[in-house]
Design an enzyme around this catalytic site. Structure first.
Site, short mmCIF file in Angstrom:
data_model
loop_
_atom_site.label_atom_id
_atom_site.label_comp_id
_atom_site.label_asym_id
_atom_site.label_seq_id
_atom_site.Cartn_x
_atom_site.Cartn_y
_atom_site.Cartn_z
N ASP A 153 17.03 9.82 52.85
CA ASP A 153 16.10 8.75 52.47
C ASP A 153 14.81 8.99 53.25
OD1 ASP A 153 14.84 6.42 51.77
OD2 ASP A 153 16.23 5.10 52.82
N SER A 154 14.08 10.02 52.84
CA SER A 154 12.98 10.52 53.68
C SER A 154 11.62 10.14 53.12
CB SER A 154 13.06 12.04 53.73
OG SER A 154 12.72 12.56 52.47
N THR A 155 10.62 10.33 53.96
CA THR A 155 9.24 10.28 53.51
C THR A 155 8.94 11.55 52.69
OG1 THR A 155 8.77 11.13 55.71
CG2 THR A 155 8.26 8.83 55.33
N ASP A 156 7.72 11.63 52.18
CA ASP A 156 7.32 12.78 51.36
C ASP A 156 7.32 14.06 52.20
OD1 ASP A 156 6.92 10.96 49.38
OD2 ASP A 156 4.77 10.75 49.76
N GLU A 206 17.20 8.80 62.36
CA GLU A 206 15.81 8.47 62.03
C GLU A 206 14.92 9.02 63.14
OE1 GLU A 206 13.64 6.50 59.71
OE2 GLU A 206 12.31 7.37 61.22
N GLN A 262 3.65 8.84 62.79
CA GLN A 262 2.96 8.32 61.61
C GLN A 262 2.34 6.96 61.91
OE1 GLN A 262 6.39 8.60 59.10
NE2 GLN A 262 7.61 7.48 60.59
N1 SAM Z 1 12.01 5.00 50.34
C1 SAM Z 1 11.07 5.72 51.04
C2 SAM Z 1 10.15 6.57 50.25
O1 SAM Z 1 10.54 7.61 49.75
O2 SAM Z 1 9.01 6.21 50.11
C3 SAM Z 1 11.61 6.35 52.28
C4 SAM Z 1 11.80 5.24 53.25
S1 SAM Z 1 12.28 5.53 54.88
C5 SAM Z 1 11.18 4.40 55.69
C6 SAM Z 1 11.68 7.15 55.33
C7 SAM Z 1 11.95 7.47 56.79
O3 SAM Z 1 12.16 8.87 56.96
C8 SAM Z 1 10.81 7.10 57.73
O4 SAM Z 1 11.19 6.02 58.53
C9 SAM Z 1 10.58 8.37 58.55
O5 SAM Z 1 10.32 8.11 59.91
C10 SAM Z 1 11.88 9.11 58.34
N2 SAM Z 1 11.79 10.56 58.58
C11 SAM Z 1 10.79 11.39 58.19
N3 SAM Z 1 11.03 12.63 58.64
C12 SAM Z 1 12.20 12.60 59.32
C13 SAM Z 1 12.96 13.57 60.01
N4 SAM Z 1 12.54 14.85 60.09
N5 SAM Z 1 14.13 13.19 60.59
C14 SAM Z 1 14.56 11.91 60.51
N6 SAM Z 1 13.86 10.94 59.88
C15 SAM Z 1 12.69 11.27 59.28
#
Ligand code: SAM
Length: 279
Positions: A155-158, A106, A31
């Site tokens: 606590d993931s991205t969309d 992560e 990303q």
């Molecule tokens: N609070 C936030 C939101 O919903 O907007 C989420 C914050 S946190 C930065 C989200 C993290 O999820 C990112 O750093 C991303 O790299 C991680 N992530 C996304 N897909 C993932 C996966 N398949 N396995 C592990 N981590 C993942």
């Protein structure tokens, strides 16, 4: 001349924040990571153009994602945080003295590195000796976990980006298998206002694995529409009633949004959310 960051809520709606200082742009294999300062929300972390964290209101999201499950479980010792590379969730988990180990899985080490550099108020607990970090896709990790967890926090991205696999029934099934007896899972579960269909799919997927997934909400001003939903899954507990009052009283002063009253209130859903998201 001022410049603005535009977060797209939907094809027809955007939120604009005035940028006071641009701090970094990095392109990882997963990303694009942007960090900048704004007038009203302080420092902002955006991933692929989506606001993930703002300094001003991150406490609301992180406290509600974390303390709701940790104050329902009678003795959470081992906690798995999936995603969460900014460190805010780990920081909140470590406010519980009974927590012995936190594993952060992560996918993107660049998010952790950028947060350590530019977001110290969030990443401050990542160096704690109780914390281990693994840089791995959590979909792969959870298929063969090497330990059991009392709490799993997603606590993931969309679902649009690398987080897509973290919202499926297969993923929830593997999470359930990785929970110790009495274990609890929570996850951020998107905007009921702008993403009702996605939210409905998340609860349907979780419902195929856990008996009755529950939704709770919080008001996070910088997130799409402000109303944010959280998924709560456990086999045997009533999250609004099974509350560890004594443990809460011992550290209540550490929270700014979360409280015993907010915990109970968060599970009360307005009828439009129940109908629109079929929960
Ligand atoms: N609070 C936030 C939101 O919903 O907007 C989420 C914050 S946190 C930065 C989200 C993290 O999820 C990112 O750093 C991303 O790299 C991680 N992530 C996304 N897909 C993932 C996966 N398949 N396995 C592990 N981590 C993942």
């Amino acid at each position: 001349m001022s410049s603005w960051f535009e977060a797209s809520y939907s094809p027809g709606t955007r939120l604009s924040l005035r940028i006071t200082r641009w701090l970094c742009t990095r392109r990882s294999p997963y990303q694009t990571i942007d960090i900048f300062d704004t007038d009203d929300f302080g420092r902002v972390l955006a991933l692929d153009g989506v606001i993930n964290v703002t300094e001003r209101d991150e406490f609301i999201y992180h406290e509600m994602l974390t303390h709701v499950p940790l104050f329902v479980h009678p003795r959470p010792g081992r906690v798995l945080v999936i995603g969460g590379g900014d460190g805010g969730t780990v920081r909140e988990v470590l406010k519980h003295p009974c927590v012995e180990k936190v594993l952060l899985v992560e996918i993107d080490r660049e998010v952790v590195a950028a947060s350590r550099e530019y977001l110290p108020a969030l990443s401050c607990a990542l160096g704690d000796p109780r914390v281990d970090i693994r840089y791995e896709d959590a979909v792969r990790f959870i298929a063969r976990p090497d330990q059991a967890f009392d709490i799993i926090i997603i606590d993931s991205t969309d679902p649009a980006g690398p987080g897509a696999g973290l919202f499926t029934a297969d993923f929830y099934r593997n999470c359930r298998a990785a929970l110790a007896p009495g274990g609890i899972l929570t996850a951020q579960s998107e905007s009921p206002f702008f993403d009702a269909a996605t939210v409905g799919q998340i609860y349907a997927a979780a419902g195929r694995v856990f008996g009755r997934p529950r939704m709770y909400t919080a008001f996070v001003p910088s997130y799409v529409s402000g109303v944010w939903s959280f998924l709560f899954c456990a086999d045997h507990c009533n999250p609004a009633a099974d509350f560890q009052s004594e443990r809460y009283q011992a550290c209540a002063a550490a929270f700014r949004y979360y409280s015993d009253a907010m915990h109970a209130a968060a599970f009360a859903l307005p009828p439009w959310i129940k109908h629109q998201c079929a929960v």
